[in-house]
Scaffold this motif. Structure first.
Motif, PDB file in Angstrom:
ATOM      1  N   LEU A  70      20.867   9.004  14.321  1.00  0.00           N
ATOM      2  CA  LEU A  70      21.133   7.366  14.422  1.00  0.00           C
ATOM      3  C   LEU A  70      22.378   7.132  15.191  1.00  0.00           C
ATOM      4  O   LEU A  70      22.576   6.215  16.264  1.00  0.00           O
ATOM      5  CB  LEU A  70      21.432   6.827  13.139  1.00  0.00           C
ATOM      6  CG  LEU A  70      20.049   6.618  11.954  1.00  0.00           C
ATOM      7  CD1 LEU A  70      20.687   6.040  10.699  1.00  0.00           C
ATOM      8  CD2 LEU A  70      19.249   5.606  12.851  1.00  0.00           C
ATOM      9  N   LYS A  71      23.282   8.127  15.181  1.00  0.00           N
ATOM     10  CA  LYS A  71      24.566   8.071  16.028  1.00  0.00           C
ATOM     11  C   LYS A  71      24.218   8.295  17.458  1.00  0.00           C
ATOM     12  O   LYS A  71      24.978   7.810  18.189  1.00  0.00           O
ATOM     13  CB  LYS A  71      25.621   8.988  15.379  1.00  0.00           C
ATOM     14  CG  LYS A  71      26.293   8.411  14.143  1.00  0.00           C
ATOM     15  CD  LYS A  71      27.224   9.461  13.484  1.00  0.00           C
ATOM     16  CE  LYS A  71      28.446   9.483  14.360  1.00  0.00           C
ATOM     17  NZ  LYS A  71      29.188  10.710  13.698  1.00  0.00           N
ATOM     18  N   SER A  72      23.272   9.186  17.637  1.00  0.00           N
ATOM     19  CA  SER A  72      22.912   9.577  18.968  1.00  0.00           C
ATOM     20  C   SER A  72      22.099   8.466  19.911  1.00  0.00           C
ATOM     21  O   SER A  72      21.907   8.546  20.916  1.00  0.00           O
ATOM     22  CB  SER A  72      22.117  10.765  18.910  1.00  0.00           C
ATOM     23  OG  SER A  72      22.727  11.920  18.568  1.00  0.00           O
ATOM     24  N   GLY A  73      21.500   7.622  18.930  1.00  0.00           N
ATOM     25  CA  GLY A  73      20.878   6.345  19.552  1.00  0.00           C
ATOM     26  C   GLY A  73      19.356   6.292  19.127  1.00  0.00           C
ATOM     27  O   GLY A  73      18.469   5.317  19.278  1.00  0.00           O
ATOM     28  N   ALA A  74      19.093   6.834  17.962  1.00  0.00           N
ATOM     29  CA  ALA A  74      17.631   6.627  17.441  1.00  0.00           C
ATOM     30  C   ALA A  74      17.457   5.554  16.585  1.00  0.00           C
ATOM     31  O   ALA A  74      18.473   5.174  16.288  1.00  0.00           O
ATOM     32  CB  ALA A  74      17.208   7.959  16.646  1.00  0.00           C
ATOM     33  N   GLY A  75      16.538   4.876  16.677  1.00  0.00           N
ATOM     34  CA  GLY A  75      16.313   3.646  16.271  1.00  0.00           C
ATOM     35  C   GLY A  75      15.529   3.550  14.575  1.00  0.00           C
ATOM     36  O   GLY A  75      15.567   2.679  14.014  1.00  0.00           O
ATOM     37  N   GLY A  76      15.433   4.828  14.510  1.00  0.00           N
ATOM     38  CA  GLY A  76      14.661   5.075  13.021  1.00  0.00           C
ATOM     39  C   GLY A  76      14.351   6.600  12.896  1.00  0.00           C
ATOM     40  O   GLY A  76      14.652   7.172  13.802  1.00  0.00           O
ATOM     41  N   TYR A  77      13.709   6.786  11.730  1.00  0.00           N
ATOM     42  CA  TYR A  77      13.128   8.130  11.341  1.00  0.00           C
ATOM     43  C   TYR A  77      12.117   8.122  10.289  1.00  0.00           C
ATOM     44  O   TYR A  77      11.770   7.117   9.549  1.00  0.00           O
ATOM     45  CB  TYR A  77      14.153   9.022  10.790  1.00  0.00           C
ATOM     46  CG  TYR A  77      14.481   8.840   9.458  1.00  0.00           C
ATOM     47  CD1 TYR A  77      15.366   7.707   9.095  1.00  0.00           C
ATOM     48  CD2 TYR A  77      13.908   9.858   8.469  1.00  0.00           C
ATOM     49  CE1 TYR A  77      15.679   7.646   7.623  1.00  0.00           C
ATOM     50  CE2 TYR A  77      14.231   9.495   7.282  1.00  0.00           C
ATOM     51  CZ  TYR A  77      15.085   8.460   6.625  1.00  0.00           C
ATOM     52  OH  TYR A  77      15.231   8.346   5.549  1.00  0.00           O
ATOM     53  N   MET A  78      11.245   9.084  10.566  1.00  0.00           N
ATOM     54  CA  MET A  78      10.104   9.338   9.612  1.00  0.00           C
ATOM     55  C   MET A  78      10.296  10.998   9.228  1.00  0.00           C
ATOM     56  O   MET A  78      10.525  11.626   9.924  1.00  0.00           O
ATOM     57  CB  MET A  78       8.819   9.034  10.382  1.00  0.00           C
ATOM     58  CG  MET A  78       8.323   7.544  10.564  1.00  0.00           C
ATOM     59  SD  MET A  78       8.235   6.805   8.986  1.00  0.00           S
ATOM     60  CE  MET A  78       6.454   7.384   8.801  1.00  0.00           C
ATOM     61  N   LEU A  79       9.628  10.919   8.042  1.00  0.00           N
ATOM     62  CA  LEU A  79       9.293  12.603   7.596  1.00  0.00           C
ATOM     63  C   LEU A  79       8.098  12.962   8.160  1.00  0.00           C
ATOM     64  O   LEU A  79       7.218  12.333   8.187  1.00  0.00           O
ATOM     65  CB  LEU A  79       9.345  12.516   6.093  1.00  0.00           C
ATOM     66  CG  LEU A  79      10.551  11.852   5.166  1.00  0.00           C
ATOM     67  CD1 LEU A  79      10.287  11.898   3.736  1.00  0.00           C
ATOM     68  CD2 LEU A  79      11.825  12.645   5.587  1.00  0.00           C
ATOM     69  N   LYS A  80       8.126  14.237   8.627  1.00  0.00           N
ATOM     70  CA  LYS A  80       7.006  14.887   9.217  1.00  0.00           C
ATOM     71  C   LYS A  80       5.603  14.868   8.200  1.00  0.00           C
ATOM     72  O   LYS A  80       4.656  14.944   8.737  1.00  0.00           O
ATOM     73  CB  LYS A  80       7.477  16.165   9.638  1.00  0.00           C
ATOM     74  CG  LYS A  80       8.202  16.096  10.833  1.00  0.00           C
ATOM     75  CD  LYS A  80       8.373  17.682  11.346  1.00  0.00           C
ATOM     76  CE  LYS A  80       9.187  17.797  12.557  1.00  0.00           C
ATOM     77  NZ  LYS A  80       9.212  18.883  13.358  1.00  0.00           N
ATOM     78  N   GLN A  81       5.961  14.793   6.921  1.00  0.00           N
ATOM     79  CA  GLN A  81       4.910  14.848   5.863  1.00  0.00           C
ATOM     80  C   GLN A  81       4.237  13.305   5.795  1.00  0.00           C
ATOM     81  O   GLN A  81       3.509  13.247   4.541  1.00  0.00           O
ATOM     82  CB  GLN A  81       5.260  15.545   4.630  1.00  0.00           C
ATOM     83  CG  GLN A  81       6.395  14.780   4.021  1.00  0.00           C
ATOM     84  CD  GLN A  81       7.974  15.556   4.208  1.00  0.00           C
ATOM     85  OE1 GLN A  81       7.972  15.843   5.510  1.00  0.00           O
ATOM     86  NE2 GLN A  81       8.540  15.830   3.421  1.00  0.00           N
ATOM     87  N   SER A  82       4.668  12.352   6.447  1.00  0.00           N
ATOM     88  CA  SER A  82       4.200  10.905   6.220  1.00  0.00           C
ATOM     89  C   SER A  82       2.680  10.976   6.568  1.00  0.00           C
ATOM     90  O   SER A  82       2.272  11.640   7.460  1.00  0.00           O
ATOM     91  CB  SER A  82       5.023  10.023   7.021  1.00  0.00           C
ATOM     92  OG  SER A  82       6.306  10.122   6.909  1.00  0.00           O
ATOM     93  N   LYS A  83       2.120   9.796   5.819  1.00  0.00           N
ATOM     94  CA  LYS A  83       0.681   9.696   6.451  1.00  0.00           C
ATOM     95  C   LYS A  83       0.340   9.216   7.846  1.00  0.00           C
ATOM     96  O   LYS A  83       1.704   8.413   8.343  1.00  0.00           O
ATOM     97  CB  LYS A  83       0.220   8.617   5.345  1.00  0.00           C
ATOM     98  CG  LYS A  83       0.051   9.134   3.930  1.00  0.00           C
ATOM     99  CD  LYS A  83      -0.418   8.311   2.964  1.00  0.00           C
ATOM    100  CE  LYS A  83      -0.310   8.687   1.490  1.00  0.00           C
ATOM    101  NZ  LYS A  83      -0.958   7.493   0.659  1.00  0.00           N
ATOM    102  N   ALA A  84      -0.423   9.329   8.278  1.00  0.00           N
ATOM    103  CA  ALA A  84      -0.815   8.860   9.848  1.00  0.00           C
ATOM    104  C   ALA A  84      -0.474   7.379   9.980  1.00  0.00           C
ATOM    105  O   ALA A  84      -0.097   6.804  10.741  1.00  0.00           O
ATOM    106  CB  ALA A  84      -2.138   9.346  10.410  1.00  0.00           C
ATOM    107  N   GLY A  85      -1.124   6.735   9.109  1.00  0.00           N
ATOM    108  CA  GLY A  85      -1.030   5.118   9.133  1.00  0.00           C
ATOM    109  C   GLY A  85       0.376   4.563   8.882  1.00  0.00           C
ATOM    110  O   GLY A  85       0.832   3.804   9.729  1.00  0.00           O
ATOM    111  N   ASP A  86       1.096   5.323   8.124  1.00  0.00           N
ATOM    112  CA  ASP A  86       2.536   5.084   8.180  1.00  0.00           C
ATOM    113  C   ASP A  86       3.405   5.415   9.066  1.00  0.00           C
ATOM    114  O   ASP A  86       4.280   4.561   9.767  1.00  0.00           O
ATOM    115  CB  ASP A  86       3.193   5.709   6.915  1.00  0.00           C
ATOM    116  CG  ASP A  86       2.888   5.404   5.682  1.00  0.00           C
ATOM    117  OD1 ASP A  86       2.280   4.146   5.485  1.00  0.00           O
ATOM    118  OD2 ASP A  86       2.858   6.094   4.630  1.00  0.00           O
ATOM    119  N   LEU A  87       2.996   6.358   9.796  1.00  0.00           N
ATOM    120  CA  LEU A  87       3.504   6.676  11.255  1.00  0.00           C
ATOM    121  C   LEU A  87       3.264   5.794  12.248  1.00  0.00           C
ATOM    122  O   LEU A  87       4.131   5.241  13.192  1.00  0.00           O
ATOM    123  CB  LEU A  87       3.206   8.317  11.727  1.00  0.00           C
ATOM    124  CG  LEU A  87       3.688   8.825  13.027  1.00  0.00           C
ATOM    125  CD1 LEU A  87       5.410   8.821  13.086  1.00  0.00           C
ATOM    126  CD2 LEU A  87       3.372  10.108  13.379  1.00  0.00           C
TER     127      LEU A  87
END
Length: 217
Positions: free
Chosen positions: A99-116
Motif C-alpha cells: 500500500l505504501k508503494s502505491g498498490a490500491g488493494g490486495y487479494m489473497l492468492k487462494q481467493s475464488k476466481a469470481g472474487d478476484l
C-alpha cells in the motif's frame, strides 16, 4: 451489447500459478490478459511492447525486482495503472508495504476466481479495492470521495502519532517504547482507532490513514 473488457497484466514468479491464472482469467468475458511477466524487470520490458493495462496483478516476493519496487516504478512512470497486490498470507507487513508503494488493494492468492474478477473491476473503476478488513463505513467514504479528517473524528496528537507508526514495520511493543507509553495504553489507542475508523485490523488502519491523508509517508 458486448461488454468492454478490462485490460490487465499478471506479474508473478511462480510459473504454474501465473499460467493458471492467465488461463482462468482469459476465460472471463470481463477481463483481457495483455501479458504476463515473472518479475518487475520483465514487466518493464513487456510494457514497451504491449498496450498499457488498466490493472496489474502484482506478486510481492519475486527475484530481480520485487512487488514493492515494481509498484513504486509503476507509480512513478505509469500512475494511471492500478496495482492489485497478490499475497499468499493475510499478514500486515507485506500488505502495508505494498500500500505504501502505491498498490490500491490486495487479494489473497487462494481467493475464488469470481472474487478476484470483482476485485479487478473494483480497482479499475475506483482505484481502490477494499476487502473484508475494512467495513462499509470506510468504503462509502472512498466511493463518495469524502475523506475523514482528523478533526472530524477527534484524533488526539498521540493517536495521530500512533497511526503514523502503525504504517511502519515496528511492532506494537516497539511503538509503545518509542512513544514512552505502556503496551496497555497502546492497546487502548489501537482499539479506540479501530472503533473510530470502523475497521478490525492494523491493515485497515493503514488503508484509512493513507486514503484520508491523515499521515504523510
Amino acid at each position: 451489447m458486448e461488454i468492454e473488457k478490462i485490460n490487465i497484466a499478471i506479474v508473478d514468479d511462480h510459473t504454474l500459478f501465473r499460467q493458471g491464472l492467465v488461463k482462468l482469467l482469459s476465460e472471463s468475458n470481463e477481463v483481457n490478459v495483455l501479458f504476463d511477466a515473472d518479475n518487475g524487470a520483465d514487466m518493464i520490458n513487456k510494457l514497451c511492447n504491449h498496450p498499457l493495462p488498466e490493472v496489474i496483478l502484482m506478486d510481492i516476493t519475486m527475484p530481480v525486482m520485487d512487488g514493492y519496487e515494481s509498484t513504486k516504478w509503476l507509480k512513478d512512470n505509469h500512475p494511471d495503472i492500478n496495482v492489485l497486490a497478490l499475497s499468499m498470507f493475510e499478514e500486515d507487513k507485506p500488505i502495508i508495504g505494498m500500500l505504501k508503494s502505491g498498490a490500491g488493494g490486495y487479494m489473497l492468492k487462494q481467493s475464488k476466481a469470481g472474487d478476484l474478477i470483482s476485485a479487478i473491476k473494483g480497482i479499475a473503476h475506483q482505484s481502490f479495492f477494499i476487502n473484508e478488513l475494512v467495513s462499509g463505513k470506510l468504503l462509502r467514504n472512498i466511493q463518495n470521495n469524502q475523506p475523514v479528517k482528523s478533526q472530524s473524528i477527534g484524533l488526539s496528537a498521540n493517536e495521530l502519532k500512533f497511526l503514523e507508526l502503525c504504517c511502519s514495520d515496528y511492532t506494537y511493543k516497539q511503538i509503545a517504547d518509542m512513544m514512552n507509553l505502556s503496551p496497555h495504553t497502546i492497546d487502548n489507542y489501537r482499539e479506540a482507532l479501530f472503533q473510530k475508523f470502523d475497521v478490525k485490523s492494523r491493515t485497515g488502519l493503514v488503508i484509512s490513514a493513507l486514503k484520508n491523508e491523515l499521515i504523510k509517508l
